[in-house]
Scaffold this active site. Structure first.
Site, PDB file in Angstrom:
ATOM      1  N   ALA A  66       8.163   0.509   0.492  1.00  0.00           N
ATOM      2  CA  ALA A  66       7.028   1.294  -0.010  1.00  0.00           C
ATOM      3  C   ALA A  66       6.112   0.420  -0.861  1.00  0.00           C
ATOM      4  O   ALA A  66       4.882   0.526  -0.777  1.00  0.00           O
ATOM      5  CB  ALA A  66       7.528   2.490  -0.813  1.00  0.00           C
ATOM      6  N   TYR A  67       6.692  -0.437  -1.677  1.00  0.00           N
ATOM      7  CA  TYR A  67       5.893  -1.349  -2.513  1.00  0.00           C
ATOM      8  C   TYR A  67       5.049  -2.262  -1.627  1.00  0.00           C
ATOM      9  O   TYR A  67       3.853  -2.423  -1.840  1.00  0.00           O
ATOM     10  CB  TYR A  67       6.808  -2.167  -3.419  1.00  0.00           C
TER      11      TYR A  67
END
Length: 135
Positions: free
Chosen positions: A3-4
């Site tokens: 997600a980052y």
């Protein structure tokens, strides 16, 4: 980390698309994307184990060697906002006050992905659909 990574890719793609749109309308504005470095913030609390363990001791001992303080982390932002060296440069990736386009992935230079991200963003924030053509 997935997600980052996706959020950082979205930052780069969105900035490139915005730069292109501003250029099309001859706006006297530049936008760039940057990596501030690995900055010592409170976010590290989620990476370091809470329990007293050998891993925690190792990570805490390395923290000061690997992370930069907030002042140094802000250096590239200040450079991009104030330096005459970057006047007229837009849609570029910077790291440590340097043009670092060579470090970017092919995925981050995908024009079609940037267009799609822009269109989806327009939809998500509730702007009129024709906003895409208006820039």
């Amino acid at each position: 980390w997935k997600a980052y990574r996706q959020s950082k890719l979205a930052n780069v793609l969105f900035t490139r698309e915005l730069a292109e749109r501003l250029n099309e309308i001859k706006a006297p504005v530049s936008v760039n994307v940057l990596h501030p470095g690995v900055v010592s913030t409170d976010l590290q609390r989620y990476l370091i184990p809470e329990e007293d363990s050998p891993m925690k001791k190792i990570m805490e001992s390395m923290k000061d060697k690997l992370l930069v303080d907030a002042r140094k982390g802000a250096g590239t932002q200040v450079f991009l906002a104030t330096s005459p060296e970057v006047k007229g440069i837009s849609g570029v990736y910077f790291d440590n006050c340097k043009n670092s386009e060579a470090l970017t992935s092919a995925e981050s230079r995908n024009v079609n992905e940037a267009h799609q991200l822009w269109a989806e963003s327009v939809k998500l924030v509730g702007l009129p659909q024709n906003y895409n053509e208006v820039a």
